[in-house]
Scaffold this motif. Structure first.
Motif, PDB file in Angstrom:
ATOM      1  N   VAL A  26       0.843  -1.203   0.000  1.00 44.36           N
ATOM      2  CA  VAL A  26       0.000   0.000   0.000  1.00 44.36           C
ATOM      3  C   VAL A  26       0.874   1.247   0.000  1.00 44.36           C
ATOM      4  O   VAL A  26       0.659   2.185  -0.768  1.00 44.36           O
ATOM      5  N   LEU A  27       1.890   1.267   0.857  1.00 50.37           N
ATOM      6  CA  LEU A  27       2.779   2.430   0.926  1.00 50.37           C
ATOM      7  C   LEU A  27       3.570   2.613  -0.361  1.00 50.37           C
ATOM      8  O   LEU A  27       3.799   3.739  -0.807  1.00 50.37           O
ATOM      9  N   ALA A  28       3.983   1.516  -0.977  1.00 50.80           N
ATOM     10  CA  ALA A  28       4.737   1.618  -2.228  1.00 50.80           C
ATOM     11  C   ALA A  28       3.906   2.254  -3.335  1.00 50.80           C
ATOM     12  O   ALA A  28       4.440   2.996  -4.172  1.00 50.80           O
ATOM     13  N   LEU A  29       2.605   2.001  -3.331  1.00 44.64           N
ATOM     14  CA  LEU A  29       1.717   2.534  -4.363  1.00 44.64           C
ATOM     15  C   LEU A  29       1.228   3.951  -4.077  1.00 44.64           C
ATOM     16  O   LEU A  29       0.772   4.643  -4.985  1.00 44.64           O
ATOM     17  N   ALA A  30       1.316   4.388  -2.829  1.00 40.65           N
ATOM     18  CA  ALA A  30       0.733   5.671  -2.424  1.00 40.65           C
ATOM     19  C   ALA A  30       1.564   6.860  -2.904  1.00 40.65           C
ATOM     20  O   ALA A  30       2.791   6.831  -2.875  1.00 40.65           O
ATOM     21  N   ASP A  31       0.863   7.899  -3.341  1.00 39.80           N
ATOM     22  CA  ASP A  31       1.512   9.174  -3.635  1.00 39.80           C
ATOM     23  C   ASP A  31       1.569  10.032  -2.381  1.00 39.80           C
ATOM     24  O   ASP A  31       2.550  10.726  -2.133  1.00 39.80           O
ATOM     25  N   VAL A  32       0.505   9.998  -1.598  1.00 36.12           N
ATOM     26  CA  VAL A  32       0.401  10.738  -0.343  1.00 36.12           C
ATOM     27  C   VAL A  32      -0.216   9.816   0.690  1.00 36.12           C
ATOM     28  O   VAL A  32      -1.162   9.078   0.392  1.00 36.12           O
ATOM     29  N   VAL A  33       0.305   9.856   1.921  1.00 36.81           N
ATOM     30  CA  VAL A  33      -0.210   9.019   2.998  1.00 36.81           C
ATOM     31  C   VAL A  33      -0.774   9.924   4.086  1.00 36.81           C
ATOM     32  O   VAL A  33      -0.128  10.885   4.495  1.00 36.81           O
ATOM     33  N   ILE A  34      -1.983   9.620   4.547  1.00 32.86           N
ATOM     34  CA  ILE A  34      -2.570  10.307   5.698  1.00 32.86           C
ATOM     35  C   ILE A  34      -2.578   9.286   6.820  1.00 32.86           C
ATOM     36  O   ILE A  34      -3.175   8.216   6.693  1.00 32.86           O
ATOM     37  N   SER A  35      -1.883   9.619   7.926  1.00 36.11           N
ATOM     38  CA  SER A  35      -1.672   8.627   8.964  1.00 36.11           C
ATOM     39  C   SER A  35      -1.531   9.284  10.328  1.00 36.11           C
ATOM     40  O   SER A  35      -1.279  10.481  10.432  1.00 36.11           O
ATOM     41  N   ARG A  36      -1.649   8.478  11.385  1.00 37.47           N
ATOM     42  CA  ARG A  36      -1.364   8.973  12.729  1.00 37.47           C
ATOM     43  C   ARG A  36       0.116   9.330  12.809  1.00 37.47           C
ATOM     44  O   ARG A  36       0.923   8.854  12.005  1.00 37.47           O
ATOM     45  N   SER A  37       0.443  10.149  13.762  1.00 35.00           N
ATOM     46  CA  SER A  37       1.803  10.695  13.810  1.00 35.00           C
ATOM     47  C   SER A  37       2.707   9.976  14.808  1.00 35.00           C
ATOM     48  O   SER A  37       3.404  10.599  15.594  1.00 35.00           O
ATOM     49  N   GLY A  38       2.716   8.651  14.764  1.00 29.33           N
ATOM     50  CA  GLY A  38       3.610   7.888  15.621  1.00 29.33           C
ATOM     51  C   GLY A  38       5.046   7.967  15.101  1.00 29.33           C
ATOM     52  O   GLY A  38       5.289   8.141  13.908  1.00 29.33           O
ATOM     53  N   ALA A  39       6.000   7.855  16.004  1.00 25.82           N
ATOM     54  CA  ALA A  39       7.414   7.972  15.636  1.00 25.82           C
ATOM     55  C   ALA A  39       7.827   6.943  14.592  1.00 25.82           C
ATOM     56  O   ALA A  39       8.563   7.257  13.653  1.00 25.82           O
ATOM     57  N   GLY A  40       7.347   5.718  14.727  1.00 26.67           N
ATOM     58  CA  GLY A  40       7.678   4.679  13.759  1.00 26.67           C
ATOM     59  C   GLY A  40       7.135   4.995  12.375  1.00 26.67           C
ATOM     60  O   GLY A  40       7.817   4.808  11.361  1.00 26.67           O
ATOM     61  N   THR A  41       5.907   5.485  12.335  1.00 25.05           N
ATOM     62  CA  THR A  41       5.283   5.843  11.062  1.00 25.05           C
ATOM     63  C   THR A  41       6.039   6.977  10.388  1.00 25.05           C
ATOM     64  O   THR A  41       6.308   6.939   9.183  1.00 25.05           O
ATOM     65  N   ILE A  42       6.385   7.995  11.155  1.00 25.83           N
ATOM     66  CA  ILE A  42       7.139   9.125  10.605  1.00 25.83           C
ATOM     67  C   ILE A  42       8.473   8.647  10.044  1.00 25.83           C
ATOM     68  O   ILE A  42       8.866   9.029   8.938  1.00 25.83           O
TER      69      ILE A  42
END
Length: 70
Positions: A26-42
């Motif tokens: 999913v992330l590989a295909l995404a142009d923009v990601v809307i997500s929670r702001s956890g340190a791992g995600t960032i």
């Protein structure tokens, strides 16, 4: 999930409540990601060079990450 998008936009977006094992794809295909702001995600999105909008969800109790609904 029904985002209530007009038909001319609905084919351009994928709204999902939770991505599990398929998250790397999913992330590989995404142009923009809307997500929670956890340190791992960032860290992950920065390493992938993805444009992102981060949503702060405030303080959480331990183990609450899997139960968040936005």
């Amino acid at each position: 999930m029904d985002a209530g998008l007009p038909s001319h936009l609905a084919d351009r977006y994928l709204l999902t409540g939770f991505a599990g094992a398929e998250l790397p794809d999913v992330l590989a295909l995404a142009d923009v990601v809307i997500s929670r702001s956890g340190a791992g995600t960032i860290a992950e999105l920065t390493a992938l060079g993805k444009a992102a909008v981060f949503v702060h969800v405030g303080r959480q109790r331990a183990g609450a990450q899997g139960t968040i609904t936005i």
